[in-house]
Scaffold this active site. Structure first.
Site, PDB file in Angstrom:
ATOM      1  N   GLY A  35     -13.158  -1.771  -8.143  1.00 28.53           N
ATOM      2  CA  GLY A  35     -14.495  -1.208  -7.942  1.00 28.53           C
ATOM      3  C   GLY A  35     -14.656  -0.408  -6.672  1.00 28.53           C
ATOM      4  N   GLY A  36     -13.561   0.119  -6.102  1.00 26.13           N
ATOM      5  CA  GLY A  36     -13.690   0.958  -4.911  1.00 26.13           C
ATOM      6  C   GLY A  36     -14.393   0.207  -3.791  1.00 26.13           C
ATOM      7  N   ARG A  49       0.849  -1.198   0.000  1.00 29.25           N
ATOM      8  CA  ARG A  49       0.000   0.000   0.000  1.00 29.25           C
ATOM      9  C   ARG A  49       0.885   1.248   0.000  1.00 29.25           C
ATOM     10  NH1 ARG A  49      -4.991   1.673  -1.458  1.00 29.25           N
ATOM     11  NH2 ARG A  49      -6.155   2.721   0.185  1.00 29.25           N
ATOM     12  N   ASN A  85      -5.636   4.278  -7.636  1.00 35.51           N
ATOM     13  CA  ASN A  85      -6.889   4.900  -7.185  1.00 35.51           C
ATOM     14  C   ASN A  85      -7.719   5.356  -8.373  1.00 35.51           C
ATOM     15  OD1 ASN A  85      -8.762   5.367  -5.225  1.00 35.51           O
ATOM     16  ND2 ASN A  85      -8.097   7.447  -4.802  1.00 35.51           N
ATOM     17  N   THR A  89      -8.364   0.676 -10.456  1.00 41.03           N
ATOM     18  CA  THR A  89      -7.915  -0.537  -9.750  1.00 41.03           C
ATOM     19  C   THR A  89      -8.021  -1.740 -10.689  1.00 41.03           C
ATOM     20  OG1 THR A  89      -8.650   0.424  -7.668  1.00 41.03           O
ATOM     21  CG2 THR A  89      -8.232  -1.933  -7.640  1.00 41.03           C
ATOM     22  N   ASP A 128      -7.989   8.194  -0.171  1.00 43.09           N
ATOM     23  CA  ASP A 128      -8.526   7.101   0.649  1.00 43.09           C
ATOM     24  C   ASP A 128      -8.403   7.370   2.148  1.00 43.09           C
ATOM     25  OD1 ASP A 128      -9.543   5.559  -1.345  1.00 43.09           O
ATOM     26  OD2 ASP A 128      -7.854   4.188  -1.481  1.00 43.09           O
ATOM     27  N   SER A 187      -8.085   0.818   2.731  1.00 46.04           N
ATOM     28  CA  SER A 187      -8.445   0.376   1.383  1.00 46.04           C
ATOM     29  C   SER A 187      -9.654  -0.550   1.424  1.00 46.04           C
ATOM     30  CB  SER A 187      -7.254  -0.370   0.793  1.00 46.04           C
ATOM     31  OG  SER A 187      -7.587  -0.974  -0.439  1.00 46.04           O
TER      32      SER A 187
END
Ligand code: GLY
Length: 512
Positions: A413-414, A51, A342, A322, A364, A393
């Site tokens: 897809g967030g 990350r 992102n 993503t 985020d 996340s």
């Protein structure tokens, strides 16, 4: 890589690097992600946390003006939006810990695609069209366009500077060739020119972290999923923990869809307690306590939606931002990797001279309680932006193992990643036979506590279904596009053939 005798890690390095070139809008060297690994020899499972990190000189003032109002766009555009990337460090880490091939071999396809170019597909053309104004705003991002306009499908996109960066990494490794030297300097210069505060030391100090994945049992199946700083595995563990108190049912049947929505609602309520575990104290034991989950389940009215004091408005998730891939090799080693920069084409900043497009992962973070991010997620204290911290996340690479075999899955897809993985895992577990294509094609719905509505895809839900859901008190919000791009592999127990499937929403491209 598999055909050449490599293992799942070799393939994962090659795929992650190739996607960085051919899906520059989704993931890349300038982004981060989670790699969930399973080693067949001893069944060791680990999550490589790659990350992104907030730069150490970033401060709250970069996101709020003198009157304490949020600075418009500061988390999504310009230098303040970009966090320190983790994907190149993960490529190094995988190469040193589980791959069998050198980077020179695994990065070769990506280098070729960047140097010689590739024909963009309709998905690329559509996404470049959506982000055309961002891409036209600087000479470096015009590279992604055709003479200043979004290209048509078939346009050959060449990225010579990115090819040179990949060649450097292939030769010297990412620690030397990406996090130090001219590539690092070019990124710092580009970020600072765009108003950011990166320092060379942010890059030099970046490290991936090996974390223990979230692991739990549901009706005899073992589910392994991303741990913090992903909220995904925890949400799944909570939802399965609640659903275990109800009889199993078809997730598309209104009665079960009601229960799924109610459990999603409760898991997303708790999301506000989550953040980077190295910076905040997270009440995980309490959140995953079976007695508490039982109480939460008991609070669900099987005939009525909960009443919340929230509005039902607007879309929440994303789709092309993503990326995800799932791999099982012949020995049974597995990789599920979800990677991101992102939002589509990230911050729009390209490192000077390196072709590396940087993320806008700072969005985020939570900037202030009650303030929603691009996925309409409103976090709490644990995810408050801070220097050196990883943002929370939703990315949820996962394995599901039962008597039938093992399913490796994940999706972009967030915030909707979590509901996608949930729906497919539930239907996989319910059926004695596996039809992966059917599972991935199933219509999708999503609830995330706030806004208070169930988002549904525009196709696949009958008038009768909608009436039944509304009759139970749910507000429905029909999103104008189908979402996600799930990639899954299934290896049956015993000797049957494996299945691989790609989401029909993203184009059928599974290879097996
Ligand atoms: N950037 C989206 C996520 O990590 O959830």
């Amino acid at each position: 890589m598999l055909a050449r005798g490599g293992n799942a890690c070799d393939a994962a390095v090659a795929v992650a690097a190739a996607l960085a070139v051919v899906e520059p809008y989704s993931s890349g060297l300038g982004g981060g992600g989670f790699f969930l690994l399973h080693r067949a020899a001893d069944r060791r499972q680990v999550m490589i946390d790659a990350r992104e990190l907030a730069p150490r000189a970033i401060r709250r003032e970069h996101f709020f003006d003198a009157s304490d109002n949020p600075r418009e766009g500061a988390t999504v555009r310009g230098g303040t939006a970009a966090a320190i990337p983790g994907v190149p460090a993960a490529l190094d880490h995988l190469t040193h810990t589980c791959a069998t091939m050198p980077l020179a071999q695994t990065l070769a396809p990506a280098i070729r695609l960047a140097r010689d170019g590739f024909r963009v597909d309709r998905r690329y053309a559509r996404i470049a069209q959506l982000r055309e104004s961002l891409l036209r705003s600087s000479p470096a991002t015009r590279l992604f366009l055709d003479r200043g306009r979004a290209p048509e499908a078939g346009f050959v996109l060449r990225q010579p500077e990115l090819a040179a960066t990949l060649e450097r990494i292939a030769r010297d490794g990412a620690a030397a060739a990406f996090y130090r030297g001219p590539v690092a300097r070019g990124m710092v210069d580009a970020v600072r020119a765009a108003g950011g505060v990166w320092q060379l030391s942010d890059l030099e100090h970046y490290r991936v972290i090996e974390r223990e994945p979230l692991n739990f049992v549901f009706r005899g199946a073992t589910i392994t999923a991303a741990a913090l700083p992903s909220a995904g595995g925890i949400a799944l563990a909570q939802i399965f923990g609640m659903l275990g108190h109800f009889p199993p049912g078809d997730v598309l049947d209104p009665q079960t869809a009601h229960l799924v929505a109610e459990t999603l609602r409760r898991a997303f309520r708790d999301r506000s307690l989550l953040g980077d575990p190295d910076h905040a104290s997270i009440p995980l034991a309490r959140m995953l306590d079976p007695d508490r989950l039982k109480k939460d389940a008991a609070g669900i009215d099987v005939q009525r939606a909960s009443v919340l004091p929230f509005a039902a408005e607007g879309d929440t998730g994303g789709s092309g931002n993503t990326t995800h891939f799932s791999i099982i090799d012949a020995a049974g080693n597995r990789v599920a990797a979800t990677l991101t920069i992102n939002l589509l084409f990230g911050s729009g900043i390209v490192g000077h001279g390196s072709g590396v497009l940087l993320n806008n992962e700072m969005d985020d973070f939570t900037l202030r309680a009650g303030l929603a991010n691009s996925f309409r997620l409103r976090g709490g204290e644990a995810n408050m932006m801070a220097p050196g911290k990883r943002p929370l996340s939703s990315m949820t690479p996962a394995f599901v193992e039962d008597d039938k075999g093992v399913l490796v899955l994940g999706a972009p897809g967030g915030s909707r990643i979590i509901s996608q993985v949930l729906l497919v895992a539930l239907e996989y577990l319910r059926h004695p036979e596996v039809d992966l294509r059917r599972l991935l094609a199933m219509p999708r719905y999503h609830h995330q506590h706030w806004p208070d509505h169930i988002e549904i895809e525009p196709e696949g839900f009958s008038a009768g279904w909608k009436t039944a859901m509304e009759g139970m008190g749910h507000r429905l919000h029909v999103v104008n596009r189908r979402w996600g791009n799930m990639q899954a592999v299934f290896q049956p127990a015993g000797s049957g053939p494996a299945q691989a499937a790609s989401d029909p929403r993203g184009g059928e491209v599974a290879w097996y």
